[in-house]
Design a protein around this motif. Structure first.
Motif, PDB file in Angstrom:
ATOM      1  N   VAL A 176      -1.476  11.747  -4.111  1.00  0.00           N
ATOM      2  CA  VAL A 176      -1.553  10.306  -4.318  1.00  0.00           C
ATOM      3  C   VAL A 176      -1.336  10.016  -5.799  1.00  0.00           C
ATOM      4  CG1 VAL A 176      -2.942   8.222  -4.039  1.00  0.00           C
ATOM      5  CG2 VAL A 176      -3.183  10.113  -2.404  1.00  0.00           C
ATOM      6  N   VAL A 193      -4.900  13.777  -6.672  1.00  0.00           N
ATOM      7  CA  VAL A 193      -4.695  12.448  -7.253  1.00  0.00           C
ATOM      8  C   VAL A 193      -4.215  12.578  -8.691  1.00  0.00           C
ATOM      9  CG1 VAL A 193      -5.750  10.217  -7.796  1.00  0.00           C
ATOM     10  CG2 VAL A 193      -6.518  11.498  -5.782  1.00  0.00           C
ATOM     11  N   ARG A 229     -10.015  12.439  -3.097  1.00  0.00           N
ATOM     12  CA  ARG A 229     -10.160  13.865  -3.417  1.00  0.00           C
ATOM     13  C   ARG A 229     -11.052  14.564  -2.388  1.00  0.00           C
ATOM     14  NH1 ARG A 229     -11.304  15.004  -9.610  1.00  0.00           N
ATOM     15  NH2 ARG A 229     -10.662  17.059  -8.866  1.00  0.00           N
ATOM     16  N   ILE A 287     -10.921   7.010  -5.769  1.00  0.00           N
ATOM     17  CA  ILE A 287     -10.352   8.277  -6.238  1.00  0.00           C
ATOM     18  C   ILE A 287     -11.197   9.440  -5.745  1.00  0.00           C
ATOM     19  CG2 ILE A 287      -9.903   9.662  -8.303  1.00  0.00           C
ATOM     20  CD1 ILE A 287      -9.206   6.947  -9.703  1.00  0.00           C
ATOM     21  N   VAL A 342      -9.498  13.009 -12.600  1.00  0.00           N
ATOM     22  CA  VAL A 342      -8.397  13.587 -11.823  1.00  0.00           C
ATOM     23  C   VAL A 342      -7.842  14.782 -12.582  1.00  0.00           C
ATOM     24  CG1 VAL A 342      -7.801  11.379 -10.775  1.00  0.00           C
ATOM     25  CG2 VAL A 342      -6.650  12.085 -12.879  1.00  0.00           C
TER      26      VAL A 342
END
Length: 235
Positions: A10, A114, A108, A104, A138
């Motif tokens: 992503v 991500v 994950r 986020i 990230v």
């Protein structure tokens, strides 16, 4: 989009998508333009500001090259912009889009990798990450310079995210999300299976769809649910 349920990577935009900056781009642009003699309230300022609004999401140095033509002036304008934007960030004028961090973390937790991307320079991107406490959130963050210098609407940052993480077996296993037409174009040109526009930033539903959005979401918070509900691959 029957072959996109296995989204593994992503790629998320920052300002307007995961980061709420309250129009700081326009404020920083005005400060930079004034340093180069573009007076607020003038026709020249209005025309340049209109271009900045139309190209939200593009690499900022590319915007200034278009506006000022001369490379030296473009570099000075970009440096002034980054300085002004950084000062606004340091003054506390940014915040996460509501639910962005949790989104986020959810992506994950679902096993997806991500990457955060931006049209800003690395120094500004790092200032934003520091201000939000997102360093380490990230595994990878990218600015145009990290992908060879071309930002959106080119696909380079999306493809760099794929190459650097090795997270997906092909581009159809990528989801791109952003708030601007240039985010959508970047996703389409990369071949991403999902190109999701969000309505928390610069551009509205019609503009996002016109530039290739496969989905339009109220906010990035809806993305995990979208990816979880994609149809199974046929064949």
């Amino acid at each position: 989009m029957n072959d996109t349920h296995t989204v593994k990577l992503v790629v998320l935009d920052m300002a307007g998508t995961t980061v709420a900056d309250g129009g700081l781009v326009e404020q920083a642009f005005s400060a930079a333009a004034q340093r180069l003699g573009v007076e607020p309230g003038s026709d020249d300022h209005a025309a340049k500001l209109a271009y900045v609004r139309a190209t939200m999401g593009e690499s900022k140095i590319s915007v200034f090259r278009h506006l000022f033509g001369d490379e030296g002036m473009a570099q000075r304008a970009n440096a002034a912009f980054e300085e002004a934007y950084g000062s606004l960030v340091d003054a506390g004028h940014i915040a996460p889009v509501p639910g962005a961090r949790e989104t986020i973390e959810k992506l994950r937790a679902d096993g997806r990798r991500v990457v955060l991307t931006t049209g800003f320079a690395r120094v500004t991107q790092d200032a934003i990450l520091d201000a939000l406490g997102w360093q380490g959130l990230v595994e990878l963050t990218l600015c145009p310079a990290d992908a060879g210098g071309r930002g959106r609407p080119y696909p380079d940052m999306v493809l760099a995210a794929l190459l650097r993480t090795g997270a997906a077996d092909g581009v159809r296993e990528i989801a791109v999300a952003g708030d601007t037409s240039y985010d959508m174009l970047s996703g389409v040109r990369s071949g991403a299976g999902v190109v999701a526009g969000v309505l928390t930033g610069a551009h509205g539903r019609e503009q996002l769809l016109a530039h290739g959005a496969t989905h339009v979401l109220g906010s990035v918070g809806e993305l995990p649910g979208l990816l979880a509900g994609l149809p199974a691959r046929e064949g």
